[in-house]
Scaffold this active site. Sequence first.
Site, PDB file in Angstrom:
ATOM      1  N   ALA A  67       0.863   5.529   0.890  1.00 41.72           N
ATOM      2  CA  ALA A  67       0.780   4.177  -0.045  1.00 41.72           C
ATOM      3  C   ALA A  67      -0.111   5.061  -1.015  1.00 41.72           C
ATOM      4  O   ALA A  67      -1.099   5.194   0.181  1.00 41.72           O
ATOM      5  CB  ALA A  67       1.620   3.758  -0.259  1.00 41.72           C
ATOM      6  N   GLY A 110       3.102   6.297   5.178  1.00 46.18           N
ATOM      7  CA  GLY A 110       4.508   6.564   3.700  1.00 46.18           C
ATOM      8  C   GLY A 110       4.996   8.605   3.291  1.00 46.18           C
ATOM      9  O   GLY A 110       5.431   8.762   3.350  1.00 46.18           O
ATOM     10  N   GLU A 113       6.186   8.756   7.022  1.00 49.17           N
ATOM     11  CA  GLU A 113       7.378   8.590   6.762  1.00 49.17           C
ATOM     12  C   GLU A 113       8.499   9.138   5.259  1.00 49.17           C
ATOM     13  O   GLU A 113       9.447   9.025   5.149  1.00 49.17           O
ATOM     14  CB  GLU A 113       7.729   6.955   5.883  1.00 49.17           C
ATOM     15  CG  GLU A 113       6.622   6.235   6.931  1.00 49.17           C
ATOM     16  CD  GLU A 113       6.722   4.745   6.794  1.00 49.17           C
ATOM     17  OE1 GLU A 113       6.085   4.510   5.410  1.00 49.17           O
ATOM     18  OE2 GLU A 113       7.153   3.609   7.017  1.00 49.17           O
ATOM     19  N   GLU A 133      -0.498   2.069   9.345  1.00 50.08           N
ATOM     20  CA  GLU A 133      -0.595   0.462   8.791  1.00 50.08           C
ATOM     21  C   GLU A 133      -0.616  -0.504   8.975  1.00 50.08           C
ATOM     22  O   GLU A 133      -1.505  -1.536   7.990  1.00 50.08           O
ATOM     23  CB  GLU A 133       1.388   0.179   8.221  1.00 50.08           C
ATOM     24  CG  GLU A 133       1.350   1.398   7.230  1.00 50.08           C
ATOM     25  CD  GLU A 133       2.264   2.849   7.311  1.00 50.08           C
ATOM     26  OE1 GLU A 133       2.056   2.630   9.135  1.00 50.08           O
ATOM     27  OE2 GLU A 133       2.916   3.301   7.206  1.00 50.08           O
TER      28      GLU A 133
HETATM   29  N1  CO8 Z   1      -4.070   5.890  -1.014  1.00 46.53           N
HETATM   30  C1  CO8 Z   1      -5.329   6.312  -1.759  1.00 46.53           C
HETATM   31  N2  CO8 Z   1      -6.466   6.384  -1.905  1.00 46.53           N
HETATM   32  C2  CO8 Z   1      -6.348   7.532  -1.101  1.00 46.53           C
HETATM   33  C3  CO8 Z   1      -5.267   7.793   0.477  1.00 46.53           C
HETATM   34  C4  CO8 Z   1      -4.205   6.347  -0.087  1.00 46.53           C
HETATM   35  N3  CO8 Z   1      -3.701   6.822   1.013  1.00 46.53           N
HETATM   36  N4  CO8 Z   1      -5.792   8.151   1.058  1.00 46.53           N
HETATM   37  C5  CO8 Z   1      -6.757   9.018   0.623  1.00 46.53           C
HETATM   38  N5  CO8 Z   1      -7.379   8.403  -0.938  1.00 46.53           N
HETATM   39  C6  CO8 Z   1      -8.136   9.249  -1.299  1.00 46.53           C
HETATM   40  C7  CO8 Z   1      -9.616   8.786  -0.941  1.00 46.53           C
HETATM   41  O1  CO8 Z   1     -10.108   7.170  -2.084  1.00 46.53           O
HETATM   42  C8  CO8 Z   1     -10.373   9.286  -1.557  1.00 46.53           C
HETATM   43  O2  CO8 Z   1     -10.371   8.840  -3.054  1.00 46.53           O
HETATM   44  P1  CO8 Z   1     -11.830   9.042  -3.582  1.00 46.53           P
HETATM   45  O3  CO8 Z   1     -12.448  10.659  -3.311  1.00 46.53           O
HETATM   46  O4  CO8 Z   1     -11.787   9.112  -5.329  1.00 46.53           O
HETATM   47  O5  CO8 Z   1     -13.172   8.218  -3.545  1.00 46.53           O
HETATM   48  C9  CO8 Z   1     -10.016  10.624  -1.607  1.00 46.53           C
HETATM   49  O6  CO8 Z   1      -8.548  10.111  -1.338  1.00 46.53           O
HETATM   50  C10 CO8 Z   1     -10.065  11.294  -0.335  1.00 46.53           C
HETATM   51  O7  CO8 Z   1     -10.081  10.617   0.316  1.00 46.53           O
HETATM   52  P2  CO8 Z   1     -11.598  10.823   1.818  1.00 46.53           P
HETATM   53  O8  CO8 Z   1     -12.599  10.466   0.953  1.00 46.53           O
HETATM   54  O9  CO8 Z   1     -11.070   9.027   2.694  1.00 46.53           O
HETATM   55  O10 CO8 Z   1     -10.799  11.691   3.038  1.00 46.53           O
HETATM   56  P3  CO8 Z   1     -11.159  12.228   4.967  1.00 46.53           P
HETATM   57  O11 CO8 Z   1     -11.102  13.242   4.374  1.00 46.53           O
HETATM   58  O12 CO8 Z   1     -13.252  11.160   4.540  1.00 46.53           O
HETATM   59  O13 CO8 Z   1     -10.436  10.708   4.863  1.00 46.53           O
HETATM   60  C11 CO8 Z   1      -8.321  10.059   5.879  1.00 46.53           C
HETATM   61  C12 CO8 Z   1      -9.357  11.432   4.888  1.00 46.53           C
HETATM   62  C13 CO8 Z   1      -7.843   9.969   6.984  1.00 46.53           C
HETATM   63  C14 CO8 Z   1      -6.568  10.844   5.248  1.00 46.53           C
HETATM   64  C15 CO8 Z   1      -8.537   9.224   5.187  1.00 46.53           C
HETATM   65  O14 CO8 Z   1      -8.490   9.100   3.321  1.00 46.53           O
HETATM   66  C16 CO8 Z   1      -7.516   7.951   5.018  1.00 46.53           C
HETATM   67  O15 CO8 Z   1      -7.824   6.726   6.387  1.00 46.53           O
HETATM   68  N6  CO8 Z   1      -6.366   7.419   3.934  1.00 46.53           N
HETATM   69  C17 CO8 Z   1      -5.818   6.243   4.326  1.00 46.53           C
HETATM   70  C18 CO8 Z   1      -4.587   6.863   5.198  1.00 46.53           C
HETATM   71  C19 CO8 Z   1      -3.315   5.715   4.921  1.00 46.53           C
HETATM   72  O16 CO8 Z   1      -4.314   4.676   5.690  1.00 46.53           O
HETATM   73  N7  CO8 Z   1      -2.220   5.798   4.853  1.00 46.53           N
HETATM   74  C20 CO8 Z   1      -1.470   4.516   4.940  1.00 46.53           C
HETATM   75  C21 CO8 Z   1      -0.896   3.695   4.097  1.00 46.53           C
HETATM   76  S1  CO8 Z   1      -0.185   2.639   3.801  1.00 46.53           S
HETATM   77  C22 CO8 Z   1       1.243   3.663   4.032  1.00 46.53           C
HETATM   78  O17 CO8 Z   1       1.794   4.201   3.348  1.00 46.53           O
HETATM   79  C23 CO8 Z   1       2.098   2.422   3.977  1.00 46.53           C
HETATM   80  C24 CO8 Z   1       3.550   3.376   3.771  1.00 46.53           C
HETATM   81  C25 CO8 Z   1       4.641   1.977   2.805  1.00 46.53           C
HETATM   82  C26 CO8 Z   1       5.856   2.978   2.536  1.00 46.53           C
HETATM   83  C27 CO8 Z   1       5.594   4.250   1.555  1.00 46.53           C
HETATM   84  C28 CO8 Z   1       5.473   3.660   0.402  1.00 46.53           C
HETATM   85  C29 CO8 Z   1       4.808   4.569  -0.322  1.00 46.53           C
END
Ligand code: CO8
Length: 272
Positions: A67, A110, A113, A133
Amino acid sequence: AANYAHVLVSRPQPAVALVQLNRPKALNALSAAHFKDITDALVEADADDSVGAMVLTGSDKAFAAGADILEMKDKTFADAFTNNFLANWEIITKLRKPLIAAVSGYALGGGCELALMCDIILASPTARFSQPEISIGVIPGGGGSQRLTRIVGKSRAMELCLTGRMFDAYEAERWGVVSRVVDGADGAKKEGGTESISPVVKEAVDMAATIASKGRVAAIACKEVINASFEMPLTEGLRYERRLFQSLFATHDQKEGMAAFAEKRKPNFTNS
Ligand code: CO8
């Protein structure tokens, strides 16, 4: 097909719709607008008579990184509750035609999921799954605690959801989360033209074409009874299967399929 801002829709085979998440700058993080495009594109394909099966994929780097955290970080309980945040995710589980996920790179939160809502998951060796999460102060909200637990069992689901650790394509295959890891070795050649298609997507499209070549009525009935097995006690599920099996004797495709076998020829299904 309609045009969408955040997904690409194509027809790699006449009866196969390919929906590709396309929000590369955010690793396909699922904002509300992105998610609406995904469901709209899938609902459109599901309703299209010329489509027999669908494939959902992301990019080489990310199926979907979850998400959109930036979009939801300031949400209040009252807003989430009143507007039933995430309830529209159920749309995907109501699709009638088979849907295959082709996962490369991150399938997190997400994103994991979303893949679990599909009927079949194929993974490339680069696939990384997790329910992270817990690390941002919440829990899975799109079925991760329920669908993942039914597949991998309690101990693994607890470990994964409580630590948020990633698991790779081969663990996912061993546990039955994905049906197969598609190695790039034999299909690494890029297809000609402007569009390149990765081995896992190619395999998913071929599988979707195979499914689409079967009788449509039987394919939809087959998906329906397997999904019913997650909701019903065994006796009821077996009865439901038998009734649907019996009802297929009312179709042309049953007469054609069995006649073709008897006459040692290929069936000509008419989806009727
Ligand atoms: N939300 C928003 N932006 C994101 C997300 C995210 N989940 N993941 C990555 N991005 C963005 C980053 O902010 C970044 O943007 P910017 O370049 O503008 O700063 C860009 O994508 C690239 O990301 P990174 O620089 O972090 O790239 P890395 O290669 O260093 O890392 C990762 C990649 C490991 C995937 C890292 O981005 C990360 O940990 N992301 C978050 C993962 C996460 O926690 N996901 C779970 C979110 S909670 C959730 O899904 C709840 C589910 C609820 C049900 C479903 C609803 C939709």
